[in-house]
Scaffold this active site. Structure first.
Site, PDB file in Angstrom:
ATOM      1  N   ASP A 139      21.396 -59.584 -74.849  1.00 56.80           N
ATOM      2  CA  ASP A 139      20.767 -60.910 -74.875  1.00 56.80           C
ATOM      3  C   ASP A 139      21.203 -61.747 -73.662  1.00 56.80           C
ATOM      4  OD1 ASP A 139      18.922 -61.833 -76.670  1.00 56.80           O
ATOM      5  OD2 ASP A 139      20.372 -62.289 -78.239  1.00 56.80           O
ATOM      6  N   GLN A 154      20.658 -61.857 -84.083  1.00 55.78           N
ATOM      7  CA  GLN A 154      19.494 -62.748 -84.100  1.00 55.78           C
ATOM      8  C   GLN A 154      19.928 -64.191 -84.385  1.00 55.78           C
ATOM      9  OE1 GLN A 154      16.474 -61.941 -83.191  1.00 55.78           O
ATOM     10  NE2 GLN A 154      15.371 -63.776 -83.788  1.00 55.78           N
ATOM     11  N   LYS A 161      11.556 -55.956 -82.998  1.00 50.64           N
ATOM     12  CA  LYS A 161      12.532 -55.432 -82.034  1.00 50.64           C
ATOM     13  C   LYS A 161      12.973 -54.025 -82.433  1.00 50.64           C
ATOM     14  CE  LYS A 161      14.266 -60.026 -80.773  1.00 50.64           C
ATOM     15  NZ  LYS A 161      15.342 -61.042 -80.885  1.00 50.64           N
TER      16      LYS A 161
HETATM   17  N1  GUN Z   1      16.002 -66.008 -81.693  1.00 54.84           N
HETATM   18  C1  GUN Z   1      14.877 -66.347 -81.023  1.00 54.84           C
HETATM   19  N2  GUN Z   1      14.874 -65.790 -79.793  1.00 54.84           N
HETATM   20  C2  GUN Z   1      16.015 -65.076 -79.687  1.00 54.84           C
HETATM   21  C3  GUN Z   1      16.568 -64.270 -78.662  1.00 54.84           C
HETATM   22  O1  GUN Z   1      16.029 -64.093 -77.570  1.00 54.84           O
HETATM   23  N3  GUN Z   1      17.771 -63.691 -78.951  1.00 54.84           N
HETATM   24  C4  GUN Z   1      18.401 -63.890 -80.133  1.00 54.84           C
HETATM   25  N4  GUN Z   1      19.578 -63.295 -80.305  1.00 54.84           N
HETATM   26  N5  GUN Z   1      17.922 -64.621 -81.104  1.00 54.84           N
HETATM   27  C5  GUN Z   1      16.722 -65.216 -80.883  1.00 54.84           C
END
Ligand code: GUN
Length: 313
Positions: free
Chosen positions: A134, A111, A67
């Site tokens: 998100d 995350q 990311k």
């Molecule tokens: N962990 C796995 N997928 C995601 C996501 O889309 N957002 C976040 N914040 N954590 C994750």
């Protein structure tokens, strides 16, 4: 023309068109890059994304690394906060508060999952809704529920799946039956809301649904997000349907050697591809779209903060 092959009965089978998620994600990223450059030129605003990771789970680190790297490639200010496992709830809350107050940051992502001693819900809800790239804040969930896609932010995976749906069926899904299998806050519920907002007739099915195969057979658009490897079989799929597979399951692959594994979705791909018109593969379908839509949400948030009209995806 989609590829054809002979089925076991000697009849010619038309195989579904397989959506190339990497290619669609690359086109979303191109739009993000152009919009990021245009915003900088017009308003002197560089889009900024902050990603927070706590602890040392290797899979989460790999994911967060991708990311942050993609954010840089898009021309964003990309900040990664890597916090130790022993981080307290108060430390994490203080970091989110400081990023909320930072005008150079337009998107904040924490995350998940967080280590067990931390409570993720108050942390997620403390992110300013306009920086919640998100789409997990209740304000953003509520905006989606009332059909406000102009000021809210939509969770990245359903937003990505919806790009596939739009590229297959267009903006208006009037008259089409959509079935979403799975009812999570992260995917199933927002996916259903997006389909409904586009005028589809939507059913949310789940583990307690009676006769799931026959509910699925009614779907012109079938979206599977249950986390059960290859659960959706060919005879669950209506002929000509669009099948979006959101599952990522690691299963044993003894054919590749002892102890080897491979990734499969929630759909039995090979057999479903003989019935569907359009299908997404795993890997290489919805997966690459999640990061692309995170970048899209960040550039959207940055445009709104600068009082500019954001791009559409
Ligand atoms: N962990 C796995 N997928 C995601 C996501 O889309 N957002 C976040 N914040 N954590 C994750």
């Amino acid at each position: 023309m989609p590829p054809t092959r002979m089925a076991g009965n000697g009849r010619e089978t038309v195989l579904a068109t397989v959506i190339d998620g990497k290619q669609v994600a690359a086109s979303v990223i191109d739009t993000v890059k152009a919009a990021t450059a245009a915003l900088d030129k017009q308003s002197g605003v560089q889009a900024g994304l902050a990603v927070i990771i706590v602890g040392d789970d290797p899979a989460s680190h790999a994911y967060v690394g991708s990311k942050s790297k993609m954010a840089k490639e898009c021309g964003f200010k990309s900040v990664q906060h890597t916090l130790p496992l022993e981080t307290t709830q108060e430390d994490l809350a203080a970091l989110v508060a400081s990023l909320n107050a930072d005008d150079t940051i337009h998107g904040i992502l924490v995350q998940l999952p967080l280590p067990k001693h931390l409570n993720s819900e108050p942390i997620i809800q403390s992110i300013l809704p306009e920086k919640d790239v998100d789409g997990l804040h209740v304000v953003n969930a509520g905006k989606l529920a009332v059909g406000d896609l102009e000021t809210g932010l939509v969770s990245c995976t359903p937003a990505g799946a919806m790009v596939f749906v739009r590229r297959t069926h267009g903006e208006d899904l009037s008259g089409l039956n959509a079935v979403v299998v799975g009812r999570s806050n992260l995917f199933g519920k927002p996916m259903a809301q997006l389909l409904l907002n586009a005028n589809a007739t939507v059913t949310i099915a789940h583990s307690r649904t009676k006769d799931l195969p026959s509910v699925c057979r009614n779907a012109d658009i079938l979206v599977a997000a249950v986390g059960r490897p290859e659960m959706v079989k060919a005879d669950w799929v209506k002929r000509g349907a669009t099948v979006i597979d959101v599952g990522i399951n690691r299963i044993a692959a003894p054919e590749k050697g002892e102890g080897k594994t491979r990734l499969v979705g929630d759909v039995a791909f090979a057999e479903a591809a003989e019935v569907a018109d359009v299908i997404t593969p795993v890997p290489g379908g919805v997966g690459p779209m999640t990061i692309a839509m995170l970048m899209a949400n960040t550039v959207i948030a940055a445009h709104r903060a600068a009082g500019q009209t954001p791009p559409k995806f």
